[in-house]
Design an enzyme around this catalytic site. Structure first.
Site, short mmCIF file in Angstrom:
data_model
loop_
_atom_site.label_atom_id
_atom_site.label_comp_id
_atom_site.label_asym_id
_atom_site.label_seq_id
_atom_site.Cartn_x
_atom_site.Cartn_y
_atom_site.Cartn_z
NE ARG A 173 -5.43 -0.47 7.24
CZ ARG A 173 -4.64 0.18 8.07
NH1 ARG A 173 -5.01 0.43 9.31
NH2 ARG A 173 -3.47 0.63 7.65
CE LYS A 218 -2.22 1.69 3.65
NZ LYS A 218 -3.24 1.95 4.70
#
Length: 340
Positions: A120, A77
């Site tokens: 998340r 990420k």
């Protein structure tokens, strides 16, 4: 062997469950189970900070990892943040996630990462509340009325319908009011308050999601029987954290190699691994107990792991492949002859 790379936009991700709390929650629970089993690799994050941009939220972070278990995925990420972006009409943070085949290491997917990253983050707080808050909680206090704060409140309320008093404070009155109006449209009983103690002191679930770099949350913000969710880098003063009967983290080693409150307390000799009751995976698997008494103060301080993003991204990717969503592209040819 898959030699195509699937390009997934935010719209594709929404169609595949990236904004569904049950889909994201299940992926994250499975992720923490794999973490507890040691089925992961999580190298230190890479931070890009320029000296002419000193604000804590002006940065780019690269988070790589491998997650085993039922996921068996590698990836990265790449998340960038600029604190002035909201004033420009832009999101403060944006991200890209790349998934790689763990065998060939070819890129399986390139996807918009902001939605997954935000979901998340929010759903981890909701999971922590599910395992660590009092089931009869009725008051939630939020300090930091940005997107992550509002999304976290929404996520928690999905699993705590008894929350009838949501108190919101932000240094920007306009932002706090906008947050409350948004939550009210979702049917949540949110109101603004005049200071941070008015938001947190009566809260059964206290949530801080600010960009503050110095501590400010006093011991009065952590009442007996409450759960303190510290999403931010630095909000509670050391004395506030020291009130906790239990401290829970997602990954102790990652936490102490950061600049979060527990890392600072660790460097000051005030907390060590023995002081921490559990990593969150230990709670989810039942290897450690969560809340045992109604009057316990529990402090939850997640670092935010790359494997959490990868878990959600892999589940969403699999759903996209099954549904035929996304745009297949060829990034890698079998051979290339630019020089040879």
């Amino acid at each position: 062997m898959n030699e195509q790379t699937l390009l997934l936009t935010q719209g594709d991700l929404q169609q595949c469950g990236a904004a569904d709390i049950e889909v994201v929650g299940k992926a994250l629970e499975d992720c923490f189970v794999a973490h507890e089993a040691g089925q992961f690799t999580a190298p230190p994050s890479s931070f890009l900070k320029r000296p002419e941009c000193p604000h804590v939220a002006d940065r780019i972070i690269g988070l790589a990892g491998h997650l085993g278990g039922s996921f068996d995925i590698e990836g990265l990420k790449w998340i960038a943040s600029a604190h002035q972006n909201p004033a420009r009409g832009l999101p403060r943070a944006n991200a890209v996630i790349v998934l790689n085949d763990p065998d060939t290491r070819l890129p399986l997917a390139i996807m918009e990462g902001g939605l997954i990253s935000a979901m998340r983050t929010a759903v981890v707080q909701a999971l922590a509340a599910r395992y660590l808050a009092r089931p009869d909680s009725t008051v939630l206090g939020l300090v930091g009325a940005g997107r992550i704060g509002a999304l976290s409140v929404w996520a928690i309320c999905q699993w705590f319908p008894g929350l009838r008093d949501i108190r919101v404070f932000d240094l920007s009155e306009a932002r706090a009011e906008a947050c409350c109006q948004h939550l009210q449209k979702l049917g949540l009983a949110a109101t603004t308050v005049s200071n941070f103690e008015a938001a947190l002191a009566p809260a059964d679930i206290a949530l801080t999601a600010t960009t503050a770099y110095e501590p400010w949350a006093t011991p009065a913000c952590f009442k007996s029987g409450s759960l303190f969710l510290n999403v931010s880098l630095m909000d509670p003063v050391f004395e506030t954290v020291s009130l906790a009967d239990k401290i829970v983290v997602d990954d102790w080693e990652q936490c102490i190699h950061s600049d979060r409150v527990l890392a600072r307390m660790h460097r000051a000799g005030l907390v060590d691994r023995e002081s921490v009751h559990a990593e969150f995976g230990e709670i989810i698997t039942g290897n450690k107990l969560g809340r045992e008494h109604a009057d316990e103060r529990i402090f939850f301080n997640p670092f935010g792991l790359a494997i959490e993003d990868l878990a959600v991204a892999k589940v969403v990717y699999d759903r996209a492949v099954k549904a035929g969503l996304g745009t297949p592209i060829h990034l890698v040819d079998k051979e290339w002859d630019v020089l040879f």
